[in-house]
Write an enzyme that holds these catalytic residues in place. Structure first.
Site, mmCIF file in Angstrom:
data_model
loop_
_atom_site.group_PDB
_atom_site.id
_atom_site.type_symbol
_atom_site.label_atom_id
_atom_site.label_comp_id
_atom_site.label_asym_id
_atom_site.label_seq_id
_atom_site.Cartn_x
_atom_site.Cartn_y
_atom_site.Cartn_z
ATOM 1 N N TRP A 1 0.731 -1.164 -0.160
ATOM 2 C CA TRP A 1 0.091 -0.061 -0.039
ATOM 3 C C TRP A 1 0.880 1.125 -0.056
ATOM 4 O O TRP A 1 1.884 1.446 0.848
ATOM 5 C CB TRP A 1 -0.996 -0.106 1.123
ATOM 6 N N MET A 2 0.440 2.261 -0.629
ATOM 7 C CA MET A 2 0.999 3.487 -0.833
ATOM 8 C C MET A 2 0.031 4.728 -0.671
ATOM 9 O O MET A 2 -0.820 4.546 -1.416
ATOM 10 C CB MET A 2 1.938 3.749 -2.114
ATOM 11 N N ASN A 3 0.349 5.699 0.231
ATOM 12 C CA ASN A 3 -0.403 6.978 0.165
ATOM 13 C C ASN A 3 0.416 8.116 -0.036
ATOM 14 O O ASN A 3 1.140 8.161 -1.046
ATOM 15 C CB ASN A 3 -1.523 6.868 1.056
ATOM 16 N N ASP A 4 0.552 9.221 0.752
ATOM 17 C CA ASP A 4 0.890 10.535 0.281
ATOM 18 C C ASP A 4 2.791 10.179 -0.062
ATOM 19 O O ASP A 4 3.230 9.553 0.494
ATOM 20 C CB ASP A 4 1.406 11.163 1.815
HETATM 21 C C1 FRU Z 1 -2.972 12.423 4.581
HETATM 22 C C2 FRU Z 1 -2.678 11.646 5.985
HETATM 23 C C3 FRU Z 1 -1.698 12.356 6.499
HETATM 24 C C4 FRU Z 1 -0.845 11.403 7.630
HETATM 25 C C5 FRU Z 1 -0.760 10.149 6.467
HETATM 26 C C6 FRU Z 1 -1.018 8.941 7.224
HETATM 27 O O1 FRU Z 1 -3.313 11.443 3.598
HETATM 28 O O2 FRU Z 1 -3.616 11.432 6.470
HETATM 29 O O3 FRU Z 1 -2.369 13.435 7.393
HETATM 30 O O4 FRU Z 1 0.265 11.810 7.746
HETATM 31 O O5 FRU Z 1 -1.929 10.283 5.580
HETATM 32 O O6 FRU Z 1 -0.784 7.818 6.323
#
Ligand code: FRU
Length: 465
Positions: A19-22
Site C-alpha cells: 500500500w502507498m499513500n502520500d
Molecule cells: C494524508 C494523511 C496524513 C497522514 C498520513 C497517514 O493522506 O492522513 O495526514 O500523515 O496520511 O498515512
C-alpha cells in the site's frame, strides 16, 4: 503479496508491492531526486506506516531503495493498537546529510501526534535521533491532530509548518529552528476562513516576491476534500497569513496530499493519485496507490498553474499523429494505453457549444471516458463513469479560458487520466479502470461542427518503471 503485471502503470510512480499513500520527503540530494512515500509493505490496504523510498535522476525513472523509516520507537510504534507509524513529513539537507522530519503516531485519537527527525549520511540508511520527539506536543489543548511537517529554509533558518486545527477550523502551526533538533513554536501561521475545512493535512508553502501560497489537503469532519491553494502574504516573524484568494488544485477524484519541492528555480509538485475513499482494484495484483506525474507549479496572475514537467517530453517514443492548421469535423486516432494527447483548437467564432474528447478501450465509443468543455456553461466535465469500479462523482471544473483558442495536454496510462487545460489553468485527475487497454480517441465539436485544429500531436509514452 506478489504484484502481477496487468494493472501496472507505465510511467507513474507506484510501490513494488503493498500500500502507498502520500508522497513524503520530496527533495534533490547530491544531484538525485528522492521520493519517499507512506508505505505499508505487508498488505494492500493502509497499515502501520513506513516510509518507502526511491530515487531518480529525471523524476521519471525511479530506482526503488530500502524502506527508509519503519515504526520502532515508543513515539511511532504501538503494536497493541491498529493505527500507528511514521506518518507524513518532508526532507531537507544539512551539510552532507539528508534529514527527514515526520510525524510519529501512536493513536491520534487519544495521544497527541509528535514530530521527529531522522538523519542519513548516505541517503539510504536513516537514524532516528535520540532527542525525538523533537516537537513532543502541540501547545494548544484542543487537538491531538498535529501532523505532516513541511520543512523550508529562509536564509540560515529552518521553519516547519504543521497541519492542525482548533475547535472548528483547519490551521497551520509554525515552528523555527537553527539546527533541526531544537524547535521554537512561533504561533499559528494560517487558519481556515470557515469554508476551507476543519482540519488541514499535508501543508506546503511557496514563498515568492509578490504572493505567497499555501497548499493544504483539507478535511471537513472526517471526510477528505480536494486539496486547495490559498494565496496571500505570509508573515513568518509574527505568524499570520493574509488571504487574498484560493483555488482548487485539481478537480479530479484522485488527487490528494500533494507535496512540493523547490529545486533549481522550479516548484515541482507530486500528489497521491487516489483519495481515501477511492476503491483500489489493483490490490488484486498486490499493490495499491500511485503518484501523479510530477508537475511544475508556476505563479501567474496571482494564482497557481500546473504543467507536466518538461522531462516528460523525453519519454515520448512514437509520434502517432501530427496535425497543423487543419479544419476538421472530427478527429479520430488510435492511441496506446500510455499516451500523451496535446492539442490546441481554434474556438469557432461565437461558438457556445461543446468540445468533446472521448477515450475508449474498444470500437464502441459510447463506452468511453469523456472530457467535455461546455462553452455555454463555462464548464469542464470529466465523466469516467463507464470506467469506474464504484459510484463516483462526475468531475466538474469551471472553464476559465477567455481567449479564442483552447489548449489540452492529456496524459493517459493503464488506469489513469490527467487532463491539463489551458496550460495548467485547470487540472483534473482520475483513476480509470477500462476492461481492455485504451485504444482510440475521438475529438468532436457538437453536431460535427467544423473546427480548426491549430496543432495536434499524439505520442506513445515510454515505460519508465
Ligand atoms: C494524508 C494523511 C496524513 C497522514 C498520513 C497517514 O493522506 O492522513 O495526514 O500523515 O496520511 O498515512
Amino acid at each position: 503479496v506478489v504484484a502481477k503485471t496487468p494493472s501496472r502503470l507505465n510511467y507513474h510512480f507506484m510501490p513494488q508491492i503493498g500500500w502507498m499513500n502520500d508522497p513524503n520527503g520530496f527533495i534533490k540530494y547530491k544531484g538525485e531526486y528522492h521520493l519517499f512515500y507512506q508505505f505499508y509493505p505487508h498488505g494492500t490496504s493502509w497499515g502501520p506506516m513506513h516510509w518507502g523510498h526511491a530515487k531518480s535522476k529525471d523524476l521519471l525513472h525511479w530506482e526503488y531503495l530500502p524502506v527508509a523509516l519503519a515504526p520502532s520507537e515508543a513515539y511511532d510504534c504501538d503494536p497493541n493498537i491498529e493505527g500507528y507509524g511514521c506518518f507524513s513529513g518532508s526532507a531537507t539537507t544539512q551539510n552532507d546529510d539528508l534529514v527527514l522530519m515526520y510525524t510519529g503516531d501512536v493513536d491520534s485519537k487519544e495521544i497527541p501526534q509528535t514530530q521527529n527527525i531522522a538523519i542519513s549520511s548516505d541517503g539510504i540508511n536513516f537514524d532516528k535521533v535520540d532527542l525525538n520527539p523533537v516537537i513532543p506536543n502541540f501547545p494548544k489543548e484542543a487537538t491531538k491532530d498535529f501532523r505532516d511537517p513541511k520543512l523550508f529554509k529562509v536564509d540560515d533558518t529552518w521553519y516547519s509548518v504543521i497541519g492542525t486545527h482548533n475547535e472548528t477550523l483547519g490551521e497551520l502551526a509554525l515552528y523555527r529552528s537553527k539546527d533541526l533538533l531544537k524547535w521554537d513554536y512561533l504561533g499559528i501561521l494560517a487558519q481556515s476562513n470557515g469554508k476551507q475545512g476543519t482540519m488541514w493535512e499535508c501543508p506546503n508553502i511557496i514563498l515568492s516576491d509578490k504572493n505567497d501560497f499555501l497548499i493544504v489537503s483539507p478535511m471537513e469532519g472526517t471526510v477528505n476534500q480536494k486539496p486547495i491553494y490559498i494565496s496571500g502574504k505570509a508573515n513568518l516573524k509574527e505568524p499570520s497569513f493574509k488571504q487574498s484568494g484560493q483555488g482548487i488544485l485539481d478537480y479530479g477524484n484522485d488527487f490528494y496530499a500533494p507535496q512540493t519541492m523547490d529545486v533549481d528555480g522550479r516548484h515541482i509538485l507530486i500528489a497521491w493519485m487516489s483519495q481515501w475513499f477511492s476503491k483500489m482494484p489493483t490490490a488484486d495484483d498486490g499493490w495499491s496507490g500511485a503518484m501523479t506525474i510530477p508537475r511544475e507549479v508556476t505563479i501567474k496572475n496571482g494564482r497557481l498553474y500546473q504543467t507536466p514537467i518538461k522531462e516528460l517530453e523525453t519519454i515520448r517514443v512514437d509520434q502517432l499523429r501530427e496535425i497543423k492548421n487543419q479544419e476538421v469535423t472530427h478527429l479520430e486516432q488510435d492511441i496506446s494505453e500510455a499516451s500523451e494527447l496535446k492539442f490546441n483548437l481554434q474556438i469557432p467564432e461565437n461558438y457556445a457549444g461543446t468540445i468533446e474528447l472521448e477515450i475508449a478501450d474498444c470500437e464502441d465509443t459510447t463506452q468511453n471516458c469523456k472530457l467535455t468543455v461546455d462553452l455555454k456553461k463555462s464548464e469542464i466535465i470529466l465523466d469516467c463513469s463507464n470506467y469506474s469500479v464504484e459510484q463516483r462523482e462526475i468531475c466538474k471544473a469551471p472553464y476559465e479560458g477567455t481567449g479564442d483558442t483552447i489548449d489540452f495536454d492529456i496524459f493517459l496510462d493503464t488506469n489513469s487520466i490527467e487532463a491539463f487545460i489551458n496550460n495548467g489553468e485547470t487540472t483534473i485527475t482520475n483513476r480509470i479502470y477500462p476492461e481492455a487497454k485504451l485504444k482510440t480517441m475521438k475529438l468532436v465539436c457538437d453536431n460535427q461542427k467544423p473546427f480548426v485544429v491549430n496543432a495536434f500531436s499524439a505520442w506513445k509514452l515510454d515505460k519508465t518503471i
